[in-house]
Scaffold this active site. Structure first.
Site, short mmCIF file in Angstrom:
data_model
loop_
_atom_site.label_atom_id
_atom_site.label_comp_id
_atom_site.label_asym_id
_atom_site.label_seq_id
_atom_site.Cartn_x
_atom_site.Cartn_y
_atom_site.Cartn_z
CG ASP A 68 26.60 -23.63 -6.48
OD1 ASP A 68 27.78 -23.68 -6.83
OD2 ASP A 68 25.66 -23.30 -7.24
CD GLU A 78 30.76 -21.24 -5.84
OE1 GLU A 78 31.53 -21.53 -6.76
OE2 GLU A 78 29.53 -21.40 -5.91
#
Length: 671
Positions: free
Chosen positions: A355, A392
């Site tokens: 993330d 990401e």
């Protein structure tokens, strides 16, 4: 009260970090660059009463350690760190606050947001006050885990990157409403290992489950009644499976055992297991946040702290979550790599999706570099050799959009594929304007302008249409705007630029024409995703038309809105997805071998061309018509070959496979 372990603490080993049962006792090692002393506080089994307190031995490089003879698995403990309390300098040491060991393998207690968890007086300045109420009674504590045999990595499937098909799912949401699963396992790790779930994965043809966060997380403070952090992007225990998803959530040992059993069962079924991990921020928040673990152990090392100016002493926020983990510090980088290695060695997982991954590559100056020290440390860790690493590739820091910027062997979520494919099929402009046919061709070809120049393969691009964050596929073609009122933020949260279309009615409708159009576009979007060059990722539920009723940010919806509605599943759509993935497995256009062995040719690239866009490679031809009127296949694309129909996303199969394409449809032909 007498204790079953030694009254004095001997020097211990410097590693591994955390508390570990070894021959004759328990060894504890922690690291803090700026602490002057650290106390090892021992508690009863319930974590209610402190039984003893030992001062750890300190080495010159900031490693604190001790060996407690007679202790063993089940020992409950916390830490108290001594040092300067100089908030403007970044130091927030406060021995009144019991700290959770960052390397804890098991966590005891139930966390509540309480004033005494803060190191300053609430309502006052965190830079001018110090709060000295002891929070130990209510603090989370670590528990020494029993030794375990390493996971059987030799039994894990090893899908080649070219064959990998990702399936993003939330452990609880996937199974809570599944009528075929026993009620007692719904919402748990065990549910993913159940034969019913395994049969669904096999039917689809996916190879790899990508799990939303499964590390121990906290809710945010002051959440509305009935709402929780359902997605889990708020990690505190980076070595602990989240007990929310276990059949025995109160027994941390049983939680870990269930997780390991799930991974083993998925491996036996030929499925890889990836984890979504959050090493960019923690629940301690900004400078107004609580002192739970990292802040009290050494805030200036663990987090990025503003060094000067009017914000001096505040926490730098590249994550929009209040703080930013300082992975540029070698001690913090080592912690992250140790955590990743733990999940591979002991829990058996096959890879990770990171993330807000640019945080990991930011140096001391805050700038991102693909040559950052963290990437080199990661590559040098033997336990991580060959595991999947997926970024990401954006965060909230300066120049935070880094798509195409990660080093090999990283893969990246490619939102350029999402935006172009949505815009192409929904006749919506993307963030860079109208989607041209040449733009769509680049996405079908694995976005070579992003990856090929660095020698990275097309599989570096993780292609997706929808993920957990945003509209589901069914909502993408049914809502022109978000409907997030259930989240308690007056519909202010969530993306406003979904590039969606409702085709004439907002939400559910009985209009048969609109319903048929939506169904056709869903099939076209799915086929484009699953046949394109790159690594496809399917959002769980999109294969059967799951809707969140227009909510594009269901992060706090641990209820039927956020759970997959299996009772409303479109089985015909599921069969369609399985068929497309079977074609991919046969070497259809999206299979990298096809593209490498035969030159790619494209036809009707002019946006004003009267024919459909067509792409030909080897013995395959893909034709796409996003228009509301029929379009013929370019004649030159058909020349020299007798074609057979492999797939047509239109409702009616054509008798002449070379006939014009129906509106909003895709056709795959093979030699």
């Amino acid at each position: 009260m007498t204790t079953p372990f030694a009254a004095t603490l001997a020097p211990g080993r410097r590693g591994p970090f955390g508390a570990h049962a070894v021959a004759g006792g328990v060894n504890l090692a922690v690291w803090s660059e700026h602490a002057t002393a650290i106390d090892w506080c021992l508690f009863d089994a319930a974590g209610a009463q402190e039984l003893a307190r030992h001062r750890l031995h300190r080495d010159a490089d900031g490693v604190f350690h001790g060996f407690l003879a007679g202790a063993g698995p089940g020992l409950v403990y916390g830490l108290r760190a001594h040092g300067p309390n100089l908030p403007r300098e970044g130091h927030r040491f406060n021995p009144a606050k019991l700290l959770l060991d960052p390397w804890a393998r098991e966590i005891v207690g139930r966390f509540e947001w309480r004033p005494e968890h803060h190191g300053y007086v609430l309502g006052a300045s965190p830079f001018d006050t110090e709060e000295t109420t002891d929070n130990a009674v209510h603090a989370l504590k670590a528990r020494v885990a029993p030794p375990r045999e390493p996971a059987r990595r030799d039994r894990a499937p090893r899908h080649a990157p070219a064959a990998r098909v990702l399936y993003e799912l939330h452990v609880k949401s996937f199974s809570m409403r599944h009528p075929g699963l026993p009620p007692e396992v719904r919402g748990t790790y065990a549910a993913l290992a159940h034969p019913v779930a395994l049969a669904h994965f096999r039917r689809l043809g996916v190879t790899t489950l990508s799990l939303l966060p499964v590390q121990y997380r906290l809710n945010e403070p002051m959440m509305a009644p009935g709402l929780v952090n359902h997605w889990g992007y708020n990690t505190l225990g980076f070595f602990c499976p989240d007990p929310r998803f276990a059949q025995q959530p109160g027994d941390a040992t049983a939680v870990a055992d269930e997780f390991r059993a799930m991974v083993a069962a998925l491996h036996a079924a030929g499925l890889e297991v990836l984890m979504d991990v959050v090493y960019n921020h923690t629940p301690e928040g900004n400078h107004f946040g609580p002192t739970l673990s990292f802040r009290g152990l050494d805030q200036k090392s663990w987090y990025r702290v503003a060094p000067d100016g009017p914000d001096r002493g505040t926490l730098v926020d590249f994550t929009h979550c209040g703080n930013t983990v300082n992975v540029a510090h070698p001690g913090v980088a080592r912690f992250v790599v140790d955590s990743l290695a733990f999940w591979v060695r002991e829990m058996g997982v096959d890879g990770f999706r990171f993330d807000l991954a640019p945080v990991l590559g930011r140096g001391a100056d805050g700038a991102f570099s693909r040559d950052a020290a963290f990437f080199r440390i990661l590559q040098a860790e033997p336990a991580l050799d060959g595991v999947a690493l997926i970024a990401e590739p954006w965060d909230g820091g300066p120049r935070g959009y880094r798509v195409g910027g990660f080093p090999a062997p990283w893969q990246e979520w490619n939102d350029r594929f999402r935006d172009a494919t949505r815009g192409f099929w929904l006749s919506q402009p993307g963030p860079h304007g109208p989607v041209t046919r040449r733009e769509m061709l680049a996405r079908l070809a694995g976005s070579p302008e992003l990856y090929a120049g660095d020698g990275r393969p097309p599989t570096s691009s993780v292609n997706f249409i929808a993920v957990h964050d945003g509209f589901t596929l069914a909502d993408l073609v049914a809502y022109a705007r978000k409907h997030n009122h259930a989240n308690g933020e007056d519909n202010r949260d969530g993306r406003d630029d979904e590039h969606s279309a409702n085709f004439g009615a907002e939400g559910p409708t009985t209009d048969t024409t609109i319903r048929a159009t939506r169904a056709a576009v869903q099939r076209a979007l799915l086929a484009t995703l699953l046949l394109a060059q790159g690594t496809p990722m399917l959002l769980a539920g999109d294969e059967f038309g799951h809707s969140q009723h227009g909510n594009n940010n269901a992060w706090n919806q641990d209820n039927p809105l956020g759970w997959l509605a299996w009772d409303e599943a479109d089985d015909a759509l599921t069969a369609f997805v399985a068929r497309v993935l079977a074609l991919r497995g046969e070497g259809a256009l999206g299979a990298p071998a096809t593209w490498h062995e035969a030159p790619l040719r494209a036809f009707a690239l002019d946006d004003d061309a009267p024919e459909a866009l067509a792409v030909r490679a080897g013995g395959w031809l893909l034709a796409l018509n996003p228009d509301a009127a029929p379009r013929p296949i370019p004649p030159e694309a058909l020349e020299g070959v007798v074609w057979a129909l492999a797939l047509d996303t239109a409702a009616h199969t054509p008798t002449d496979v070379t006939a014009a394409l129906a509106p909003r449809s895709l056709r795959l032909l093979r030699r």
